[in-house]
Design a protein around this motif. Structure first.
Motif, PDB file in Angstrom:
ATOM      1  N   ILE A   1       0.845  -1.208   0.000  1.00 36.59           N
ATOM      2  CA  ILE A   1       0.000   0.000   0.000  1.00 36.59           C
ATOM      3  C   ILE A   1       0.875   1.251   0.000  1.00 36.59           C
ATOM      4  CG2 ILE A   1      -1.671   1.345   1.370  1.00 36.59           C
ATOM      5  CD1 ILE A   1      -3.050  -1.127   0.330  1.00 36.59           C
ATOM      6  N   SER A   2       0.541   2.181  -0.841  1.00 33.54           N
ATOM      7  CA  SER A   2       1.219   3.479  -0.810  1.00 33.54           C
ATOM      8  C   SER A   2       0.126   4.544  -0.924  1.00 33.54           C
ATOM      9  CB  SER A   2       2.205   3.590  -1.980  1.00 33.54           C
ATOM     10  OG  SER A   2       1.515   3.359  -3.189  1.00 33.54           O
ATOM     11  N   GLY A   3       0.510   5.807  -0.814  1.00 33.21           N
ATOM     12  CA  GLY A   3      -0.570   6.797  -0.905  1.00 33.21           C
ATOM     13  C   GLY A   3      -0.108   8.223  -0.760  1.00 33.21           C
ATOM     14  N   PRO A   4      -1.075   9.137  -0.853  1.00 29.90           N
ATOM     15  CA  PRO A   4      -0.752  10.565  -0.818  1.00 29.90           C
ATOM     16  C   PRO A   4      -0.374  11.034   0.593  1.00 29.90           C
ATOM     17  CG  PRO A   4      -3.128  10.248  -0.853  1.00 29.90           C
ATOM     18  CD  PRO A   4      -2.521   8.882  -0.934  1.00 29.90           C
TER      19      PRO A   4
ATOM     20  N   ILE B   1      -4.550  -4.687   6.753  1.00 32.57           N
ATOM     21  CA  ILE B   1      -3.358  -4.691   7.624  1.00 32.57           C
ATOM     22  C   ILE B   1      -2.269  -3.791   7.034  1.00 32.57           C
ATOM     23  CG2 ILE B   1      -1.456  -6.157   8.463  1.00 32.57           C
ATOM     24  CD1 ILE B   1      -3.618  -8.413   8.801  1.00 32.57           C
ATOM     25  N   GLU B   2      -2.051  -3.904   5.731  1.00 31.07           N
ATOM     26  CA  GLU B   2      -1.033  -3.061   5.092  1.00 31.07           C
ATOM     27  C   GLU B   2      -1.457  -1.590   5.132  1.00 31.07           C
ATOM     28  OE1 GLU B   2       2.038  -3.883   4.034  1.00 31.07           O
ATOM     29  OE2 GLU B   2       1.570  -5.847   4.889  1.00 31.07           O
ATOM     30  N   SER B   3      -2.753  -1.332   4.984  1.00 28.31           N
ATOM     31  CA  SER B   3      -3.236   0.059   5.055  1.00 28.31           C
ATOM     32  C   SER B   3      -3.053   0.617   6.453  1.00 28.31           C
ATOM     33  CB  SER B   3      -4.719   0.139   4.674  1.00 28.31           C
ATOM     34  OG  SER B   3      -4.920  -0.411   3.396  1.00 28.31           O
ATOM     35  N   VAL B   4      -3.326  -0.215   7.469  1.00 25.24           N
ATOM     36  CA  VAL B   4      -3.140   0.206   8.864  1.00 25.24           C
ATOM     37  C   VAL B   4      -1.666   0.555   9.088  1.00 25.24           C
ATOM     38  CG1 VAL B   4      -3.222  -0.562  11.285  1.00 25.24           C
ATOM     39  CG2 VAL B   4      -5.097  -1.147   9.735  1.00 25.24           C
TER      40      VAL B   4
ATOM     41  N   ASP C   1      -5.544 -11.373  13.161  1.00 23.61           N
ATOM     42  CA  ASP C   1      -4.376 -10.669  12.604  1.00 23.61           C
ATOM     43  C   ASP C   1      -4.667  -9.172  12.489  1.00 23.61           C
ATOM     44  OD1 ASP C   1      -3.341 -13.197  12.363  1.00 23.61           O
ATOM     45  OD2 ASP C   1      -3.633 -13.331  10.187  1.00 23.61           O
ATOM     46  N   LEU C   2      -5.877  -8.854  12.066  1.00 28.82           N
ATOM     47  CA  LEU C   2      -6.222  -7.433  11.895  1.00 28.82           C
ATOM     48  C   LEU C   2      -6.350  -6.748  13.268  1.00 28.82           C
ATOM     49  CD1 LEU C   2      -6.898  -5.074  10.054  1.00 28.82           C
ATOM     50  CD2 LEU C   2      -9.234  -5.925   9.832  1.00 28.82           C
ATOM     51  N   LEU C   3      -6.951  -7.452  14.234  1.00 31.39           N
ATOM     52  CA  LEU C   3      -7.038  -6.887  15.593  1.00 31.39           C
ATOM     53  C   LEU C   3      -5.644  -6.582  16.124  1.00 31.39           C
ATOM     54  CD1 LEU C   3      -9.748  -9.095  17.381  1.00 31.39           C
ATOM     55  CD2 LEU C   3      -9.909  -6.643  16.913  1.00 31.39           C
ATOM     56  N   ASN C   4      -4.702  -7.520  15.852  1.00 31.74           N
ATOM     57  CA  ASN C   4      -3.333  -7.359  16.351  1.00 31.74           C
ATOM     58  C   ASN C   4      -2.531  -6.311  15.590  1.00 31.74           C
ATOM     59  OD1 ASN C   4      -3.753  -9.275  18.283  1.00 31.74           O
ATOM     60  ND2 ASN C   4      -2.951 -10.978  17.057  1.00 31.74           N
ATOM     61  N   ALA C   5      -3.072  -5.826  14.498  1.00 30.67           N
ATOM     62  CA  ALA C   5      -2.329  -4.843  13.689  1.00 30.67           C
ATOM     63  C   ALA C   5      -2.405  -3.449  14.294  1.00 30.67           C
ATOM     64  CB  ALA C   5      -2.865  -4.843  12.262  1.00 30.67           C
ATOM     65  N   GLY C   6      -3.195  -3.286  15.346  1.00 34.14           N
ATOM     66  CA  GLY C   6      -3.264  -1.977  16.008  1.00 34.14           C
ATOM     67  C   GLY C   6      -4.423  -1.123  15.531  1.00 34.14           C
ATOM     68  N   VAL C   7      -5.590  -1.750  15.391  1.00 36.00           N
ATOM     69  CA  VAL C   7      -6.766  -0.990  14.960  1.00 36.00           C
ATOM     70  C   VAL C   7      -7.551  -0.519  16.188  1.00 36.00           C
ATOM     71  CG1 VAL C   7      -6.949  -2.290  12.826  1.00 36.00           C
ATOM     72  CG2 VAL C   7      -8.247  -3.050  14.811  1.00 36.00           C
ATOM     73  N   ALA C   8      -8.344   0.526  16.005  1.00 36.23           N
ATOM     74  CA  ALA C   8      -9.185   0.987  17.109  1.00 36.23           C
ATOM     75  C   ALA C   8     -10.397   0.063  17.234  1.00 36.23           C
ATOM     76  CB  ALA C   8      -9.641   2.422  16.858  1.00 36.23           C
ATOM     77  N   ARG C   9     -10.927  -0.367  16.104  1.00 34.34           N
ATOM     78  CA  ARG C   9     -12.124  -1.214  16.111  1.00 34.34           C
ATOM     79  C   ARG C   9     -12.326  -1.813  14.723  1.00 34.34           C
ATOM     80  NH1 ARG C   9     -18.303   0.233  18.198  1.00 34.34           N
ATOM     81  NH2 ARG C   9     -19.101  -1.836  17.636  1.00 34.34           N
ATOM     82  N   ILE C  10     -12.920  -2.990  14.665  1.00 37.29           N
ATOM     83  CA  ILE C  10     -13.296  -3.595  13.373  1.00 37.29           C
ATOM     84  C   ILE C  10     -14.815  -3.737  13.370  1.00 37.29           C
ATOM     85  CG2 ILE C  10     -13.042  -5.557  11.801  1.00 37.29           C
ATOM     86  CD1 ILE C  10     -10.471  -6.300  13.365  1.00 37.29           C
ATOM     87  N   VAL C  11     -15.414  -3.237  12.321  1.00 35.74           N
ATOM     88  CA  VAL C  11     -16.875  -3.250  12.225  1.00 35.74           C
ATOM     89  C   VAL C  11     -17.270  -3.783  10.856  1.00 35.74           C
ATOM     90  CG1 VAL C  11     -18.861  -1.699  12.013  1.00 35.74           C
ATOM     91  CG2 VAL C  11     -17.216  -1.335  13.833  1.00 35.74           C
ATOM     92  N   THR C  12     -18.273  -4.655  10.830  1.00 32.98           N
ATOM     93  CA  THR C  12     -18.770  -5.139   9.534  1.00 32.98           C
ATOM     94  C   THR C  12     -20.294  -5.054   9.493  1.00 32.98           C
ATOM     95  OG1 THR C  12     -18.888  -7.412  10.359  1.00 32.98           O
ATOM     96  CG2 THR C  12     -16.869  -6.785   9.191  1.00 32.98           C
ATOM     97  N   CYS C  13     -20.829  -5.142   8.288  1.00 33.22           N
ATOM     98  CA  CYS C  13     -22.289  -5.235   8.114  1.00 33.22           C
ATOM     99  C   CYS C  13     -22.687  -6.697   8.344  1.00 33.22           C
ATOM    100  CB  CYS C  13     -22.672  -4.814   6.691  1.00 33.22           C
ATOM    101  SG  CYS C  13     -22.181  -3.133   6.314  1.00 33.22           S
TER     102      CYS C  13
END
Ligand code: R5P
Length: 298
Positions: A201-204, A228-231, A258-270
Motif C-alpha cells: 500500500i502506498s498513498g498521498p 493490515i497493510e493500510s493500517v 491478525d487485523l485486531l493485532n495490527a493496532g486498529v481501534a475497532r473492526i466493524v462489519t455489516c
C-alpha cells in the motif's frame, strides 16, 4: 401470496430479523450430511403456493451451494410458487476475467448456476469491477442493496472527526459515497497485489489529517492483508489507530485476529456474513424487494 423464509445454517440471525420485518413465517428445515458427506435436506413446513425466501450468505460457497440448490428444488417440488434468494454476500465476483491463460471466468459460471434454480436474487454491494451490473451475468431479476447509507449512519454516530480512507482505486465507488453521506473528507490509497496474501500500500501525503480518526472502508475483508497493510501505512504516517469497516467480513483463517493485532481501534462489519464484528444491520433494505417481487408474481 404468503411468504415463508428458510435460513441456511449460520444465517438464522438475519432470517429472524427478516421474518419480524416481513411479518412472515420462519420455515423449518433439516440439513445434515450422510456418513459419506452427501447432503440431506428435508422441509418440514408447508410451502405449497408460497413464495419461499432462502437466506444464505455465500461465503465459503462451495460447501453451501449444494444444500442451497437442494432446498430450492425441494421447495419447488413441494409446490412453492417461487424461490427468492437473499444472499447478502455473493461469491465468485472477483474472478470476472481470465487473469492467466487456462483460467475460466468463474463469476459467470456461478451466476449461471444460481440463475438456474432461484427466481430472484437480493445481494449487498457485489464486487462489480469489470462488469457494470448483475444483469450482465445473472438471468434472474436481482436487487443490489448498497451498504453506504447505513455505514455513514454508523460513522456519524460512533466516530469523531472521521477521515474516510479507501485502500485501493476499486474502493473509491463506495468510499466516496460513504464520505458524502457522513459529511467527511476522503482519500484513496494505492494498492499493488502480488499474490493472495501479498499486497503493498502506498498513498498521498495525509499529514494535514493527523487529528482525525482514520476510517478504512473496503467491500470485502478476506485475508485482511489489504487492511493490515493500510493500517501499517497509516501508522507510519503518524495517524491515530484506524477504525476498519468492511461491508463483507469474510475473514479467512486467522484474518480477524491478525487485523485486531495490527493496532486498529475497532473492526466493524455489516451483517452480510455472520460474524462477531457485525454491527451494521442491513435487513431493512431487503424488505421492499422481497415484497415487490411478491407483487410481480401474483
Ligand atoms: C479487492 O479488490 C477487494 O475490494 C478487497 O480489497 C479485497 O478483496 C480484500 O482482500 P484481502 O482482505 O484478502 O486483502
Amino acid at each position: 401470496m404468503k411468504t415463508i423464509l428458510f435460513a441456511l445454517p449460520g444465517n438464522e440471525p438475519v432470517a429472524r430479523l427478516l421474518t419480524q420485518r416481513l411479518g412472515c413465517e420462519l420455515g423449518e428445515v433439516t440439513f445434515r450430511r450422510f456418513p459419506d458427506k452427501e447432503s440431506y435436506v428435508r422441509i418440514h413446513s408447508d410451502v405449497e403456493g408460497k413464495k419461499v425466501v432462502l437466506i444464505c450468505s455465500l461465503n465459503h460457497p462451495d460447501e453451501k451451494l449444494l444444500p442451497l440448490y437442494f432446498l430450492s428444488c425441494t421447495a419447488k417440488d413441494l409446490g412453492a410458487y417461487c424461490t427468492c434468494l437473499v444472499s447478502p454476500y455473493l461469491a465468485y465476483m472477483r474472478q470476472d476475467k481470465a487473469f492467466h491463460e487456462g483460467e475460466g471466468i468463474t463469476s459467470n459460471y456461478f451466476a449461471r448456476l444460481i440463475s438456474h434454480f432461484a427466481d430472484s436474487l437480493i445481494t449487498v454491494d457485489p464486487h462489480l469491477h469489470r462488469i457494470s451490473g448483475l444483469d450482465e451475468i445473472y438471468d434472474i431479476p436481482s436487487k443490489v442493496v448498497h451498504a453506504a447509507p447505513e455505514i455513514s449512519h454508523w460513522i456519524k454516530e460512533h466516530v469523531r472527526r472521521p477521515l474516510l480512507i479507501g485502500p485501493d482505486s476499486e474502493s473509491e465507488q463506495w468510499v466516496s459515497q460513504v464520505a458524502e453521506d457522513a459529511d467527511s473528507a476522503f482519500l484513496i490509497l494505492e494498492k499493488t497485489r502480488y499474490g493472495d496474501r501479498d499486497v503493498e500500500i502506498s498513498g498521498p501525503d495525509i499529514s494535514e489529517y493527523q487529528n482525525h480518526t482514520p476510517v478504512l472502508v473496503d467491500d470485502i475483508i478476506s485475508t485482511a492483508q489489504t487492511m493490515i497493510e493500510s493500517v501499517g501505512h497509516l501508522k507510519k504516517a503518524g495517524m491515530n489507530a484506524p477504525v476498519c469497516i468492511g461491508v463483507h467480513g469474510v475473514f479467512s483463517g486467522s484474518a480477524y485476529k491478525d487485523l485486531l493485532n495490527a493496532g486498529v481501534a475497532r473492526i466493524v462489519t455489516c451483517n452480510t456474513v455472520p460474524h462477531e464484528s457485525n454491527a451494521i444491520d442491513l435487513t431493512e433494505s431487503y424488505v421492499e424487494f422481497i415484497r415487490k417481487f411478491e407483487k410481480t408474481v401474483t
